[in-house]
Design a protein around this motif. Structure first.
Motif, mmCIF file in Angstrom:
data_model
loop_
_atom_site.group_PDB
_atom_site.id
_atom_site.type_symbol
_atom_site.label_atom_id
_atom_site.label_comp_id
_atom_site.label_asym_id
_atom_site.label_seq_id
_atom_site.Cartn_x
_atom_site.Cartn_y
_atom_site.Cartn_z
ATOM 1 N N ARG A 239 7.385 1.333 -4.587
ATOM 2 C CA ARG A 239 7.297 2.633 -5.275
ATOM 3 C C ARG A 239 7.174 2.438 -6.781
ATOM 4 N N THR B 172 -4.953 2.471 -7.046
ATOM 5 C CA THR B 172 -3.967 2.630 -5.995
ATOM 6 C C THR B 172 -3.085 1.377 -6.002
ATOM 7 N N LEU B 173 -1.968 1.441 -5.302
ATOM 8 C CA LEU B 173 -1.089 0.271 -5.213
ATOM 9 C C LEU B 173 -1.833 -0.900 -4.582
ATOM 10 N N ASP C 234 3.794 1.148 -7.579
ATOM 11 C CA ASP C 234 2.814 2.221 -7.437
ATOM 12 C C ASP C 234 2.693 3.034 -8.721
ATOM 13 N N GLU C 235 3.786 3.194 -9.420
ATOM 14 C CA GLU C 235 3.765 3.930 -10.695
ATOM 15 C C GLU C 235 2.923 3.187 -11.736
ATOM 16 N N THR D 28 0.870 -1.175 0.000
ATOM 17 C CA THR D 28 0.000 0.000 0.000
ATOM 18 C C THR D 28 0.907 1.225 0.000
ATOM 19 N N LYS D 29 0.318 2.390 -0.015
ATOM 20 C CA LYS D 29 1.112 3.618 0.002
ATOM 21 C C LYS D 29 1.669 3.944 1.387
ATOM 22 N N LYS D 30 1.246 3.163 2.388
ATOM 23 C CA LYS D 30 1.536 3.507 3.778
ATOM 24 C C LYS D 30 3.024 3.661 4.077
ATOM 25 N N LEU E 74 5.623 4.016 1.788
ATOM 26 C CA LEU E 74 6.440 4.520 0.676
ATOM 27 C C LEU E 74 7.370 5.644 1.103
ATOM 28 N N HIS E 75 7.024 6.299 2.220
ATOM 29 C CA HIS E 75 7.838 7.446 2.655
ATOM 30 C C HIS E 75 8.164 7.355 4.138
#
Length: 283
Positions: free
Chosen positions: A217, A229-230, A220-221, A183-185, A187-188
């Motif tokens: 990442r 979403t991813l 995700d692109e 998930t995006k959780k 990624l950063h």
């Protein structure tokens, strides 16, 4: 749970050792939820539970013996207030109990009316084959096999998934989002209240590696190009295989649940997308 049902989700997957502490709290809570407006819809629900991990002190409080499974399903029925489970799983092959003993217990549980169907979870291929054959011969075929499966854990592709299909068993994936890594959780970095930030749970800080985050990442692109979403793409990727019956998603909010359901809006992948995803995963 109410939102899930209103959105068309009818399968709810629990186990006697789910929740914290491991004392049946997930089953008790689900029973309370049923009492708050859901019990009248019992015949529209598919409710599964499992037994096989440690639950109480003493030699019979864990593993996959007949004594443990028989005691466990009775306890689970009391906690949930149900008359029967739709699916009752042997949660694991414990490496000690003969598979034949465990399967006979499952067969008898169905014949006693305490479950409509049975399943196995995380069984090694050799033991799974014995289980499938014995259950089928007894007229209680294995309805479903539950294993960990995601873009980041593809172990089942070699043996377990083909075997289940060959033996006529459905297949359902748990952790299809790799505990949130897909998930995006993360990624950063690691959010303060995320699974990895907790002292308990299956996802540890050291599992949030730069390698996996880097792959996420790039994935995700691809998801963005697909209009997903991813997380949506990761679920769609698992479901693309016609041998997959379903996936189990654990969400902490109604919003997450609704977002995950959008995976169904685009389950098709082009050959180019699959090749690109494969290239990332094999790096």
């Amino acid at each position: 749970v109410h939102t899930a049902f209103n959105l068309g989700i009818t399968h709810f997957d629990i186990a006697n050792n789910y929740g914290h502490p491991y004392n049946g709290s997930a089953e008790e809570n689900f029973g309370k939820i049923l009492d708050r407006g859901m019990r009248e819809y019992r015949d529209e629900l598919c409710i599964s539970t499992k037994a096989g991990y440690e639950m109480w002190d003493g030699p019979y409080g864990g593993n996959s013996s007949r004594k443990n499974l028989m005691a466990s399903i009775d306890q689970s029925l009391r906690r949930t207030g149900l008359d029967y489970f739709d699916i009752f799983y042997s949660h694991r092959y414990d490496g000690v109990t003969p598979v034949e003993e465990t399967m006979q217990a499952l067969i008898d549980i169905v014949k006693q009316g305490k479950a409509l169907y049975v399943g196995i979870s995380k069984y090694p291929p050799a033991q799974a084959k014995i289980a499938y054959e014995m259950l089928r011969a007894a007229g209680v075929p294995c309805l479903i096999s539950q294993y960990r499966y995601s873009m980041f854990d593809r172990t089942v592709e070699e043996k377990s998934l083909p075997l289940a299909a060959e033996q006529g068993s459905g297949f359902i994936a748990f952790s299809p989002l790799a505990q949130g890594l897909l998930t995006k959780k993360y990624l950063h970095g690691i959010p303060e209240h995320s699974r990895a930030a907790r002292s308990t749970g299956f996802l540890k800080v050291d599992q949030v590696t730069e390698d996996k985050v880097g792959k996420a990442r790039r994935l995700d692109e691809i998801a963005a190009r697909r209009g997903q979403t991813l997380a949506e793409m990761a679920l769609a990727w698992v479901l693309k295989d016609e041998r997959m019956t379903s996936v189990i998603v654990g969400t902490s909010s109604v919003k997450q649940l609704a977002d995950n359901l959008h995976a169904l809006d685009n389950l098709n992948f082009t050959n180019e997308e699959l090749a690109e995803i494969e290239g990332i995963l094999r790096l």
